[in-house]
Design an enzyme around this catalytic site. Structure first.
Site, PDB file in Angstrom:
ATOM      1  CG  ASN A 861      -2.355   4.618  -0.066  1.00  0.00           C
ATOM      2  OD1 ASN A 861      -2.756   5.717  -0.300  1.00  0.00           O
ATOM      3  ND2 ASN A 861      -3.004   3.794   0.627  1.00  0.00           N
ATOM      4  CE1 TYR A 862       3.349   1.869  -0.070  1.00  0.00           C
ATOM      5  CE2 TYR A 862       0.992   1.049   0.262  1.00  0.00           C
ATOM      6  CZ  TYR A 862       2.275   1.601   0.903  1.00  0.00           C
ATOM      7  OH  TYR A 862       2.392   1.851   2.267  1.00  0.00           O
ATOM      8  CB  ILE A 863      -0.421   0.935  -8.366  1.00  0.00           C
ATOM      9  CG1 ILE A 863       0.028  -0.406  -7.772  1.00  0.00           C
ATOM     10  CG2 ILE A 863      -0.206   1.250  -9.951  1.00  0.00           C
ATOM     11  CD1 ILE A 863      -1.278  -1.476  -8.287  1.00  0.00           C
TER      12      ILE A 863
END
Length: 904
Positions: A861-863
């Site tokens: 979800n974030y990288i």
């Protein structure tokens, strides 16, 4: 308002006491004198693994905060949130162990760094070794100090990068303006003279001119240029393509271009998401099938017959008695019984065998074991079904669901995600959810709204039912929706993760974070300046952005009274923050998914002062800390820096930028597993940075125990192999010494007996499964099945193994195994086994260390997934080692759009 901060009365805000509108400079000066900094400051560092020395602190604001540090791992083991918070079982403070030896060095290092370069906070994962996060295990430098320095470098690089990008953009704009000006001044050449080709005057190397664009975009530009050139050049004489071939080529090219949507990111930016949409609706769960008449709920020792609706709810609870995490939770039981009795009141409670009414009033008198035992027998029977029958049942289910798995979106076939309506059950929730145990009611067609194209055929609802509403919302990407009864939230049927629409959403999210790198230095410079603003609203906003940026706090929104009491930065209450001079802050609240956020961090001295001002009396429990700030106001301010910038973009940016810098400095060598481990170490660091915590899984302890048993089994095999060396050459014992051949002390006689039983049973199960599989194959081919006698003969192998192992244990002599056994071969086998043991120990330690860190959350979800693809391509590691099949489909756009030179 009075300039005296002590005398000015505080206004009453929406949640109790409200802070003063302005903060006089005298307040800051007074607080500086009262609480001078000792210079030993590491802003952005979590000290979650140990408290600081005992100091004066805020008084405990509630039962959940006592100023002592807790690791969330200690909150499990069956204890509730409040019980765990009052635990006295704290480890010796890390700060006490290292303070005297490192303080002077840290003071010197920290005093040299500017506040604008304060690194993002990095948390140390529970029980993770230094080596696991890329640090040397034998270093004398404290781990936190190392991580601080590493983050400081990353943040300095971010500032440098932002300035570099802006300088390049300004230079490009100037060159463009100059080029346009020169072209306006050009004098038309005389007729017949050719205009000379103008050299590109952007002053940038060709390789760098589009370095920030995805490779696929570059390819698209080249392709367009090529097409234009070909159009301008006369076609060479030769055999022309047939019309059919040309049409096929064109169709294939059109399909490819449509598939590679990331090369045309402008498409779909408008509010209209589709022109034509067709689908077949949703799949409903099967109707409830009553229990056999002999299976009943027992109340106060009496078996009772329930109405169908009440019996269904009883089965929700009875079928999950093995889920101790839930059924031993008082809140879960209380909520369940409230809803259960409400249904009983409507349906007339229960009846005994004579038809007399039995009022079910007390939960303690209910015995759900007969229901549980029936469900267990059904589960076992289903598990024991032959593989062919299981396959047939699955095929039947897949065939029934096939029409719902895909929709047609603007003429293109797209996979639908969650097309199944969730069956009724008991709500479990996450963390300490106040509604855990409530009955999730069956969703009826009358509750469902269908979204579909005007020209499309509306799917038929189940017989005797109708849809709530039919919509043609071309701005929505949902196919169906309904409102669930627990939290009143709307559930949507959307396209699958690997669909174009979902992929475009992910792409835009990461591009937004990528754009933030151009502005991050300005934002940080501004909020650090506003930390000292005289205007309370500005100071609160600056402090909130600091916490969101440095500690990855979520922005947070206000909750209704019937919602879970989860908070974020903007909605922090007085009791959620405890201050410990000179600059330590303890956060303790329920975050997203009701998972407890507990962390003790070091903050900038000015931030500490601000929080003290925001908590100033007469504020008390229940009052907002950021009472002059809302999430919407915060996000509105952020958009002044960059269109579409919100607080949550910081999490994506910080995760991706940190990962990008870590990967840039990597030079992994060795085997693929070693390279994967280095990537995972970086991933772990990002997960810690982003505070991606998870509740320890209920089966974690059992899983660790199984891993340890496997290790012990290998250690036992090492002992057996060494004994084989003696069997081959008795002189080996004298050469290597008796100690080399001793069995490990913890593998005592009792353990060996149990292990032999395990090995024999494992062998029996393998033989039985192979026999059943062979029989199924014979049956499928129309041949005669083998008789049970054949199985008995095969099982003799297990019986022989049992005899052999028991004899070995009794005599402590092991006969050499294998073809042409030699001492050298046995030594090689011992080495291989010991390598496996070491690998498993690392895996077990890794699993234990990650029990509270959700590595997948940051990676998925974030990288930016393109960073993972770059690592994969650059170091020749198969992408399958990082992304599962589902994720490879989800991130297909990332895999196909970049090469190893792409940069975040």
């Amino acid at each position: 308002m009075s300039s005296s901060e002590d005398d000015a009365p505080l206004a009453r805000g929406r949640n109790g006491v409200k802070s003063d509108d302005r903060i006089p400079k005298s307040v800051d000066r007074t607080m500086d004198k009262q609480n001078p900094s000792n210079g030993h400051v590491e802003p952005g560092v979590s000290i979650r693994m140990g408290p600081v020395e005992e100091m004066d602190t805020d008084p405990p604001a509630s039962g959940t905060t006592n100023g002592k540090r807790k690791v969330r791992g200690s909150l499990t083991n069956g204890r509730t949130y409040k019980e765990a918070s009052s635990s006295e079982d704290d480890d010796k403070p890390l700060s006490k162990r290292r303070r005297t030896s490192q303080q002077n060095k840290q003071v010197k290092d920290d005093s040299e760094s500017e506040l604008s370069d304060v690194p993002l906070k990095v948390r140390k994962p529970p029980k993770a070794t230094a080596a696991q996060i890329g640090e040397s295990s034998d270093s004398d430098i404290p781990l936190n100090a190392k991580l601080v320095k590493e983050k400081e470098k990353i943040e300095k690089a971010a500032t440098k990068e932002a300035k570099k990008i802006r300088t390049k953009e300004k230079a490009a704009a100037k060159r463009k303006a100059k080029s346009d000006s020169e072209s306006d001044d050009d004098v038309p050449l005389a007729k017949g003279k050719k205009q000379p080709a103008k050299r590109a005057s952007n002053g940038v190397k060709k390789a760098d001119s589009d370095s920030n664009a995805p490779i696929a975009k570059k390819a698209a530009v080249k392709k367009t240029t090529k097409v234009k050139a070909e159009a301008a050049t006369p076609a060479k004489k030769g055999k022309a393509k047939s019309k059919a071939e040309t049409e096929q080529d064109q169709q294939a090219e059109d399909e490819e271009e449509e598939y590679r949507w990331w090369e045309n990111t402008a498409k779909g930016d408008g509010t209209k998401k589709w022109s034509a949409l067709e689908h077949n609706g949703v799949v409903f769960p099967p109707e409830y099938q009553p229990l056999p008449k002999k299976v009943k709920l027992v109340y106060d020792g009496v078996p009772v017959t329930l109405h169908k609706d009440a019996e269904e709810v009883a089965t929700f609870y009875g079928s999950m008695l093995n889920s101790t995490h839930n059924v031993e939770n008082p809140t879960f039981n209380k909520n369940f019984f409230e809803d259960f009795t409400a249904i009983l009141d409507k349906t007339g409670h229960g009846k005994d065998k004579d038809g007399n009414t039995v009022k079910i009033k007390k939960f303690e008198k209910c015995d759900f074991k007969p229901i549980f035992e029936w469900f267990e027998s059904e589960r076992a029977a289903k598990k024991a079904l032959p593989a062919a029958e299981k396959k047939a049942l699955k095929a039947e289910k897949d065939a029934a669901e096939a029409p719902y798995m895909y929709c047609t979106w603007d003429g293109r076939k797209q996979k639908v995600g969650n097309f199944r309506v969730e069956p009724p059950s008991l709500f479990r929730g996450r963390g300490e959810h106040p509604k855990t145990g409530r009955v999730k009611k069956r969703v009826l067609p009358e509750q469902i709204t269908i979204n579909i194209g005007k020209e499309a055929k509306v799917p038929e609802p189940p017989a005797g039912h109708r849809w709530k509403e039919i919509k043609h919302d071309q701005e929505g990407t949902w196919l169906a929706m309904w409102q669930e009864n627990i939290n009143g939230a709307y559930k949507y049927v959307m396209l699958a993760a690997n669909s174009d629409i979902k992929g475009q959403s992910d792409f835009k999210k990461f591009e937004k974070a990528r754009e933030l790198k151009k502005h991050i230095d300005t934002i940080r410079e501004d909020y650090r300046r506003d930390l000292k603003s005289e205007k309370m609203a500005d100071r609160q906003r600056a402090t909130a952005i600091y916490l969101i940026d440095q500690f990855a706090l979520r922005a947070g929104n206000e909750k209704g009274e019937d919602e879970a009491d989860t908070v974020g930065c903007c909605s922090l209450k007085y009791e959620h923050v405890t201050l410990k001079p000179p600059h330590f802050v303890i956060f303790d609240f329920l975050g997203k998914d009701s998972i407890r956020f507990y962390d003790e961090v070091t903050v900038d001295p000015q931030v500490f002062k601000n929080l003290k001002i925001f908590k100033k009396a007469p504020k008390t429990n229940g009052d907002d800390i950021f009472d002059r700030l809302t999430t919407s106001a915060l996000n509105k301010h952020l958009t002044s820096y960059m269109a579409g910038l919100t607080a949550k973009v910081f999490r994506t940016y910080n995760a991706s930028w940190t990962m990008a810098r870590l990967l840039k400095d990597m030079k992994p060598t060795g085997t693929i597993p070693e390279k994967v481990k280095e990537y995972n170490d970086a991933n772990r660091e990002v997960a810690i940075l982003c505070n991606h915590k998870r509740t320890v899984a209920a089966g974690h302890a059992g899983s660790i125990e199984k891993m340890q048993e496997k290790i012990n089994g290998l250690r036992y095999q090492v002992w057996r192999t060494k004994q084989m060396m003696i069997d081959i050459d008795s002189k080996t014992k004298k050469k290597k010494g008796a100690e080399y051949f001793e069995r490990p002390e913890d593998l005592d006689d009792e353990w060996v007996k149990q292990h032999i039983e395990f090995l024999v049973e494992e062998q029996r199960q393998k033989i039985t499964k192979k026999f059943e599989k062979d029989n199924e194959k014979l049956k499928a081919e129309g041949e005669k099945e083998m008789k049970p006698k054949e199985l008995d003969e095969r099982l003799e192998v297990a019986t022989e193994l049992e005899r052999k192992l028991k004899k070995e244990h009794k005599t402590s002599k092991v006969e050499a195994e294998g073809k042409g056994p030699t001492v050298e071969k046995m030594e090689a086998n011992v080495e291989k086994l010991e390598q496996r043991i070491e690998t498993m120990k690392v895996q077990m330690e890794d699993k234990e260390g990650n029990k509270e860190v959700a590595l997948g959350t940051s990676k998925i979800n974030y990288i930016d997934p393109r960073l993972t693809v770059v690592f994969s391509k650059k170091f020749n590691v198969p992408i399958e080692r990082f992304f599962s099949k589902t994720l490879r489909e989800k991130f297909d756009w990332a895999i196909k759009s970049v090469d190893e030179d792409w940069e975040f």
